[in-house]
Design an enzyme around this catalytic site. Structure first.
Site, PDB file in Angstrom:
ATOM      1  N   LYS A  82       0.833  -1.148   0.273  1.00 20.36           N
ATOM      2  CA  LYS A  82      -0.130  -0.029   0.214  1.00 20.36           C
ATOM      3  C   LYS A  82       0.603   1.854  -0.132  1.00 20.36           C
ATOM      4  CE  LYS A  82      -4.410   0.981   0.129  1.00 20.36           C
ATOM      5  NZ  LYS A  82      -5.489   0.165  -0.572  1.00 20.36           N
ATOM      6  N   ASP A 114      -7.263   4.266  -5.166  1.00 20.68           N
ATOM      7  CA  ASP A 114      -7.921   4.295  -3.381  1.00 20.68           C
ATOM      8  C   ASP A 114      -8.352   4.972  -3.444  1.00 20.68           C
ATOM      9  OD1 ASP A 114      -7.321   2.200  -1.503  1.00 20.68           O
ATOM     10  OD2 ASP A 114      -7.194   3.843   0.157  1.00 20.68           O
TER      11      ASP A 114
HETATM   12  P1  NDP Z   1     -13.194   7.856  -3.001  1.00 15.38           P
HETATM   13  O1  NDP Z   1     -11.607   8.740  -3.576  1.00 15.38           O
HETATM   14  O2  NDP Z   1     -13.920   7.272  -4.788  1.00 15.38           O
HETATM   15  O3  NDP Z   1     -14.292   7.764  -1.902  1.00 15.38           O
HETATM   16  C1  NDP Z   1     -13.766   7.928  -1.053  1.00 15.38           C
HETATM   17  C2  NDP Z   1     -15.458   8.840  -0.790  1.00 15.38           C
HETATM   18  O4  NDP Z   1     -15.415   8.435   0.694  1.00 15.38           O
HETATM   19  C3  NDP Z   1     -15.708   9.991  -0.891  1.00 15.38           C
HETATM   20  O5  NDP Z   1     -17.343   9.880  -0.909  1.00 15.38           O
HETATM   21  C4  NDP Z   1     -14.847  11.200   0.383  1.00 15.38           C
HETATM   22  O6  NDP Z   1     -15.371  12.066   1.057  1.00 15.38           O
HETATM   23  C5  NDP Z   1     -15.230   9.251   1.522  1.00 15.38           C
HETATM   24  N1  NDP Z   1     -14.147   9.440   2.443  1.00 15.38           N
HETATM   25  C6  NDP Z   1     -12.788   9.856   2.703  1.00 15.38           C
HETATM   26  N2  NDP Z   1     -12.821   9.816   3.720  1.00 15.38           N
HETATM   27  C7  NDP Z   1     -13.484  10.508   4.848  1.00 15.38           C
HETATM   28  C8  NDP Z   1     -13.626  10.587   5.504  1.00 15.38           C
HETATM   29  N3  NDP Z   1     -12.641  10.535   6.588  1.00 15.38           N
HETATM   30  N4  NDP Z   1     -14.646  10.812   6.824  1.00 15.38           N
HETATM   31  C9  NDP Z   1     -15.686  11.143   5.315  1.00 15.38           C
HETATM   32  N5  NDP Z   1     -15.948  10.568   4.310  1.00 15.38           N
HETATM   33  C10 NDP Z   1     -14.652   9.894   3.587  1.00 15.38           C
HETATM   34  O7  NDP Z   1     -12.423   6.149  -2.426  1.00 15.38           O
HETATM   35  P2  NDP Z   1     -12.474   5.038  -3.075  1.00 15.38           P
HETATM   36  O8  NDP Z   1     -14.514   5.025  -3.161  1.00 15.38           O
HETATM   37  O9  NDP Z   1     -11.891   4.254  -4.114  1.00 15.38           O
HETATM   38  O10 NDP Z   1     -12.132   4.118  -1.230  1.00 15.38           O
HETATM   39  C11 NDP Z   1     -13.332   4.306  -0.996  1.00 15.38           C
HETATM   40  C12 NDP Z   1     -13.053   3.084   0.577  1.00 15.38           C
HETATM   41  O11 NDP Z   1     -12.888   2.007   0.381  1.00 15.38           O
HETATM   42  C13 NDP Z   1     -11.305   3.167   1.019  1.00 15.38           C
HETATM   43  O12 NDP Z   1     -11.355   3.064   2.720  1.00 15.38           O
HETATM   44  C14 NDP Z   1     -10.688   2.204   0.189  1.00 15.38           C
HETATM   45  O13 NDP Z   1      -9.679   1.762   1.548  1.00 15.38           O
HETATM   46  C15 NDP Z   1     -12.187   1.417  -0.250  1.00 15.38           C
HETATM   47  N6  NDP Z   1     -11.571   0.389  -1.310  1.00 15.38           N
HETATM   48  C16 NDP Z   1     -11.151   0.940  -2.419  1.00 15.38           C
HETATM   49  C17 NDP Z   1     -10.929   0.032  -3.605  1.00 15.38           C
HETATM   50  C18 NDP Z   1     -11.123   0.339  -4.888  1.00 15.38           C
HETATM   51  O14 NDP Z   1     -10.938  -0.107  -5.253  1.00 15.38           O
HETATM   52  N7  NDP Z   1     -11.018   2.018  -4.832  1.00 15.38           N
HETATM   53  C19 NDP Z   1     -10.558  -1.888  -2.982  1.00 15.38           C
HETATM   54  C20 NDP Z   1     -11.450  -1.698  -1.586  1.00 15.38           C
HETATM   55  C21 NDP Z   1     -11.325  -0.995  -1.062  1.00 15.38           C
HETATM   56  P3  NDP Z   1     -14.969  13.343   0.308  1.00 15.38           P
HETATM   57  O15 NDP Z   1     -15.060  13.439  -1.065  1.00 15.38           O
HETATM   58  O16 NDP Z   1     -16.040  14.359   1.491  1.00 15.38           O
HETATM   59  O17 NDP Z   1     -13.559  13.209   0.768  1.00 15.38           O
HETATM   60  O1  2IT Z   2      -8.133  -1.543  -0.941  1.00 16.07           O
HETATM   61  C1  2IT Z   2      -7.641  -1.778  -2.247  1.00 16.07           C
HETATM   62  O2  2IT Z   2      -8.106  -3.618  -2.243  1.00 16.07           O
HETATM   63  C2  2IT Z   2      -7.485  -1.459  -3.146  1.00 16.07           C
HETATM   64  N1  2IT Z   2      -7.716   0.050  -2.891  1.00 16.07           N
HETATM   65  C3  2IT Z   2      -7.714  -1.920  -3.673  1.00 16.07           C
HETATM   66  C4  2IT Z   2      -5.993  -2.131  -4.916  1.00 16.07           C
HETATM   67  C5  2IT Z   2      -5.709  -2.836  -5.996  1.00 16.07           C
HETATM   68  O3  2IT Z   2      -3.710  -2.999  -6.019  1.00 16.07           O
HETATM   69  O4  2IT Z   2      -6.141  -3.249  -6.475  1.00 16.07           O
END
Ligand code: NDP
Ligand code: 2IT
Length: 443
Positions: free
Chosen positions: A124, A164
């Site tokens: 990460k 992420d």
């Molecule tokens: P994005 O940046 O696309 O979206 C994040 C969302 O969460 C936004 O709506 C953001 O709001 C909100 N957010 C972020 N930080 C906070 C906080 N501290 N408090 C409240 N709201 C918050 O990220 P992803 O959708 O990609 O990721 C979301 C979660 O999923 C994370 O935990 C990530 O690690 C996990 N994840 C992501 C994967 C991926 O493929 N992208 C895979 C597996 C897990 P704002 O815009 O206002 O900051």
């Molecule tokens: O938390 C996660 O699994 C991710 N942000 C995706 C990682 C990846 O290599 O696709």
């Protein structure tokens, strides 16, 4: 040795890293009985090895903003565990990024990637850079300058970053361009690339789709279905958006979405044209969720999280530690039966305990959100083949991975009354990494 002595020792070696310790506690508490009763594991001190990342890189990034001023950020790559394959995991750009958060994410990623059964180790990275409010030029300059250092540490068979929080196709494209320019090659060094840059169909959708496929399995297993279920979703980013899309397709009704400023409640459902607007608002306009409430005249709750609405299912899809014990109590009171984490570690340990006591089926992120990294694994295969699979093929494989993870949780987490998905995911993920580490002579 007692488990608590072990945990105290890890705590003493990692002071001021609460998120990392939270993740370690959860895994160690689940796997300790297996660890202690398997001499090969115990005598090899595997848990001592697993709580130490193999390599941690921290570096300075300077870049120039649109006013010609120099800005300085701190970036990292945690190469956590390579027993099962090249380090693999996302990059996070958010002002809160620090070593504790990235170590927790790298640790979780190691077991998550193991559950996918693909050849991927755990890693990460990220930076305390905030893309919010920055121009495209500023984001591009930051990504380029960050890659000036990161390129030395990554490679298609070494370490393969992806997206992420704060890192989507735009940022991946800029990082990929910079890597290609420095190295003079065009490889699969980052996943989550757009189709035009050789990415996989459905990678953007995969995490959210996968969460809902996992929930479908949880429901099926107890003779229930998604049809007509009311679902509270937090976040409105990549994971939340496509979880809502898949819910709509499979008969569930998303009734909330949020960002860090507040949440919207739409009892008629965030679907159809309204969901398309939300995707456009977040992906293209980079706007706030409050604008959804304004446009569709729904309720908006500033600085609140969506855990006080009546729902059958809750999907926390924003960030770590966003669902506390008081939220869990409120959800239980309002009828929640199933919770699946789209985000990484959004639920605090106290909240998890409340779900367990109340008979709520709870899926931890390393199981339910693994569809994203699994599809990154598929992207690596497609890049190596110099071929793109059809979206139907990717979708079929994604569903297969989520079903397989559910089956692994059921096998290792079976309890009298119901499946303990936390235990099941941790034990199944741990055993595969543990065996690989032993086969590699603990290197
Ligand atoms: P994005 O940046 O696309 O979206 C994040 C969302 O969460 C936004 O709506 C953001 O709001 C909100 N957010 C972020 N930080 C906070 C906080 N501290 N408090 C409240 N709201 C918050 O990220 P992803 O959708 O990609 O990721 C979301 C979660 O999923 C994370 O935990 C990530 O690690 C996990 N994840 C992501 C994967 C991926 O493929 N992208 C895979 C597996 C897990 P704002 O815009 O206002 O900051
Ligand atoms: O938390 C996660 O699994 C991710 N942000 C995706 C990682 C990846 O290599 O696709």
């Amino acid at each position: 040795m007692l488990m608590n002595d072990f945990l105290n020792r890890v705590e003493a070696r990692n002071p001021d890293q609460p998120e990392f310790m939270q993740a370690v506690h959860e895994v160690v508490e689940s796997v300790w009985p297996v660890y202690e009763s398997t001499p090969e594991f115990y005598q090899s001190k595997l848990l001592d090895l697993m709580v130490e990342p193999e390599r941690q890189i921290s570096f300075r990034v300077s870049w120039m903003d649109d006013n010609g001023k120099i800005q300085v950020n701190r970036a990292y790559r945690i190469q956590y565990n390579s027993a099962l394959g090249p380090y693999k995991g996302g990059m996070r750009f958010h002002p809160t990024v620090n070593q504790s958060i990235l170590k927790f994410l790298g640790f979780e990623q190691t077991f998550k990637n193991s559950l996918t059964m693909l050849a991927m180790g755990g890693g990460k990275g990220g930076a305390d850079f905030d893309p919010k409010g920055k121009s495209d030029h500023e984001v591009r300059r930051f990504c380029k300058n960050m890659m000036m250092e990161l390129y030395r540490h990554i490679g298609p068979d070494v370490d393969v970053p992806a997206g992420d929080i704060g890192v989507g196709q735009r940022e991946i494209g800029y990082m990929f361009g910079a890597y290609g320019k420095i190295k003079n090659d065009y490889t699969g060094v980052l996943t989550g690339r757009s189709l035009g840059l050789g990415g996989s169909p459905l990678r953007s959708q995969a995490t959210g789709f996968g969460v809902v496929y996992f929930v479908e399995e949880m429901l099926k297993n107890v003779g229930d279905s998604l049809e007509g279920k009311r679902v509270a979703v937090s976040g409105s980013g990549n994971v939340a958006q496509y979880a809502m899309k898949k819910l709509e397709e499979l008969g569930g009704l998303a009734i909330t979405a949020s960002d860090s400023s507040g949440y919207v409640y739409d009892p008629e459902g965030i679907k159809g044209e309204k969901l398309d607007y939300l995707l456009d608002l977040k992906q293209k306009q980079r706007g706030r969720i409050s604008e959804y409430a304004k446009k569709y005249k729904t309720q908006y709750f500033e600085n609140k999280k969506p855990w006080d609405v009546a729902c059958d299912i809750a999907l926390p899809c924003a960030s770590q530690n966003e669902l506390y014990a008081e939220d869990a109590k409120e959800l239980v009171k309002n009828g929640v039966k199933y919770v699946a984490e789209g985000a990484n570690m959004p639920t605090t340990p106290d909240a998890m305990a409340i779900f367990k006591e109340s008979g709520v089926l709870f899926a931890p992120g390393k199981a339910s959100n693994a569809g994203g990294v699994a599809t990154s694994g598929f992207e690596m295969s497609q890049t190596s083949q110099r071929l793109n699979w059809e979206p139907e093929e990717v979708d079929r494989r994604l569903k297969g991975v989520m079903q397989s993870i559910h089956a692994q949780c059921a096998e290792h987490g079976a309890e009298k009354k119901q499946i303990d998905y936390v235990k099941g995911a941790n034990v199944a993920g741990f055993i595969r990494v543990a065996n690989a580490m032993i086969s590699r002579g603990l290197e």
